[in-house]
Design a protein around this motif. Structure first.
Motif, short mmCIF file in Angstrom:
data_model
loop_
_atom_site.label_atom_id
_atom_site.label_comp_id
_atom_site.label_asym_id
_atom_site.label_seq_id
_atom_site.Cartn_x
_atom_site.Cartn_y
_atom_site.Cartn_z
N VAL A 270 -35.34 -29.31 -0.53
CA VAL A 270 -35.22 -27.92 -0.33
C VAL A 270 -34.51 -27.16 -1.79
CG1 VAL A 270 -34.43 -27.77 2.12
CG2 VAL A 270 -32.91 -28.01 0.35
N LYS A 271 -35.09 -25.74 -1.86
CA LYS A 271 -34.55 -25.35 -3.30
C LYS A 271 -33.93 -24.09 -2.90
CE LYS A 271 -37.09 -27.55 -6.89
NZ LYS A 271 -38.47 -27.98 -6.64
N GLU A 273 -33.52 -22.41 0.04
CA GLU A 273 -32.79 -22.27 1.62
C GLU A 273 -32.55 -20.89 1.97
OE1 GLU A 273 -29.16 -25.12 1.64
OE2 GLU A 273 -29.27 -24.76 -0.35
N GLY A 275 -35.72 -19.57 2.69
CA GLY A 275 -37.05 -19.22 3.15
C GLY A 275 -38.10 -18.42 2.31
N VAL A 276 -38.04 -18.56 0.96
CA VAL A 276 -38.84 -17.62 -0.06
C VAL A 276 -39.51 -18.64 -0.77
CG1 VAL A 276 -37.45 -15.72 0.39
CG2 VAL A 276 -36.80 -17.31 -1.58
N CYS A 277 -39.17 -19.83 -1.24
CA CYS A 277 -39.84 -20.67 -2.27
C CYS A 277 -40.90 -21.62 -1.52
CB CYS A 277 -38.79 -21.17 -3.07
SG CYS A 277 -38.31 -22.87 -2.22
N GLY A 278 -41.08 -21.85 -0.41
CA GLY A 278 -41.97 -22.87 0.36
C GLY A 278 -41.80 -24.35 -0.14
N THR A 279 -40.61 -24.72 -0.76
CA THR A 279 -40.53 -26.01 -1.10
C THR A 279 -40.46 -26.85 0.04
OG1 THR A 279 -39.22 -25.48 -3.16
CG2 THR A 279 -38.79 -27.69 -2.26
N CYS A 280 -39.82 -26.43 1.24
CA CYS A 280 -39.40 -27.30 2.32
C CYS A 280 -40.44 -27.16 3.51
CB CYS A 280 -37.96 -26.67 3.11
SG CYS A 280 -38.11 -25.01 3.61
N CYS A 310 -35.93 -25.08 6.09
CA CYS A 310 -34.59 -24.64 5.63
C CYS A 310 -34.09 -23.52 6.36
CB CYS A 310 -34.72 -24.23 4.15
SG CYS A 310 -35.43 -22.61 3.85
S1 FES Z 1 -36.22 -24.28 0.51
FE1 FES Z 1 -37.16 -22.49 -0.11
S2 FES Z 1 -38.42 -21.79 1.57
FE2 FES Z 1 -37.02 -23.39 2.26
#
Ligand code: FES
Length: 323
Positions: A270-271, A273, A275-280, A310
């Motif tokens: 997660v980056k 946390e 809901g904007v970056c898509g990492t998770c 996240c």
């Molecule tokens: S950690 Fe960035 S969208 Fe979930």
């Protein structure tokens, strides 16, 4: 070159403090080697680490996508953030080293569009700067509407001029009636097939997007990027199953799936946390999703095959993930 998964160590070559609490950071390779070009709208993931703060934060690139000598990001000092931007402002001194991932692009420019409308609110102008440079290089028709609270907190003015963009950047300041953005007029004048890009505070984005839809600009031609978002992660308890790991765990009402899985030994990257970056993003094998993120498109949300763990939750009592 695919830069999405590259990890780099870059030096802060120059820090330019702009009005409005924005620091522009120019990052170069340690040995002066050229950097890979990026596509307009891309961002860097920056590791912000100092004392108790250990976070990854996303910052849009505002420099020329085709230039290889440096990457430039703009960082707003935001006292309401969770400490990332304040810390980066504190530690970002010329000569210091930053750990970077990317560039990655979740906000690509549709270069073939006959007309582009760019709307940047406050620090949301950063990806628009790279887009404007690119559209200018391509000789495309576009306007960048740059909205800020007031002239005195407006950054990038010198850069707009230096980049030869003064004729396509229109400034709008909330406290000046004569510069107020007439959104209806701009949307009414959009050419057939125009694409619209918006980035900034959530209220600003919601306003631009809803008006654009009312004016008949299709959702597929409206492109948005959230820097951060208020996400409500609360809800009823449910069970999450990480199928490949053979783990099943309860997600409590104020807990996230990522945190519940981490407690059970299943680590998900997660980056943001928020809901904007898509990492998770994880694939969903079974169960109905209660999407809370701003990353997935409406179509992806409707398809129901993936979710941001996240912040998003299950609608029912159980959800099965391909983890
Ligand atoms: S950690 Fe960035 S969208 Fe979930």
């Amino acid at each position: 070159m695919d830069t999405a998964n590259q990890r780099l160590t870059l030096a802060i070559d120059r820090r330019i403090d702009e009005p409005g609490g924005i620091a522009r950071l120019r990052l170069r390779s340690l040995d002066g080697a050229p950097l890979a070009p990026f596509t307009a709208g891309a961002h860097l993931d920056v590791h912000v680490c100092d004392g108790e703060i250990d976070l990854w934060r996303q910052y849009s690139l505002c420099s020329d996508p085709q230039a290889s000598e440096y990457y430039e990001i703009g960082v707003l000092r935001d006292p309401n953030s969770r400490g990332g931007s304040e810390t980066l402002h504190r530690i970002a001194r010329e000569g210091n080293i930053l750990e970077i991932e990317g560039p990655r692009n979740h906000f690509p420019l549709h270069e073939e569009a006959p007309h582009s409308l760019l709307f940047g609110g406050g620090i949301g102008v950063t990806p628009m700067m790279a887009m404007a440079r690119r559209l200018r290089a391509l000789g495309k028709e576009f306007t960048l509407h740059y909205c800020t609270r007031s002239r005195s907190v407006t950054a990038f003015c010198g850069e707009v001029e230096a980049a030869g963009l003064s004729d396509v950047v229109v400034y709008h300041h909330d406290d000046e009636f004569e510069t107020k953005l007439d959104l209806n007029a701009e949307l009414a004048a959009a050419r057939e097939g125009a694409h619209l890009y918006v980035c900034g505070p959530q209220g600003f984005m919601d306003w631009v997007i809803s008006r654009a839809l009312e004016f008949g600009i299709g959702d597929e031609r409206i492109h948005r990027e959230f820097f951060s978002a208020d996400v409500d992660v609360s809800g009823e308890n449910f069970e999450v199953v990480a199928e490949r790991s053979g783990v099943s765990v309860s997600v409590e009402s104020e807990e996230t799936i990522a945190k519940a899985l981490a407690k059970a030994g299943v680590k998900v990257d997660v980056k943001c946390e928020e809901g904007v970056c898509g990492t998770c993003v994880a694939d969903v094998l079974e169960g109905e999703i209660d999407h809370r993120d701003h990353f997935l498109t409406e179509e992806e949300k409707r398809e129901g095959e993936m979710m941001c763990v996240c912040c998003s939750r299950a609608k029912g009592k159980r959800i099965v993930l391909d983890l």
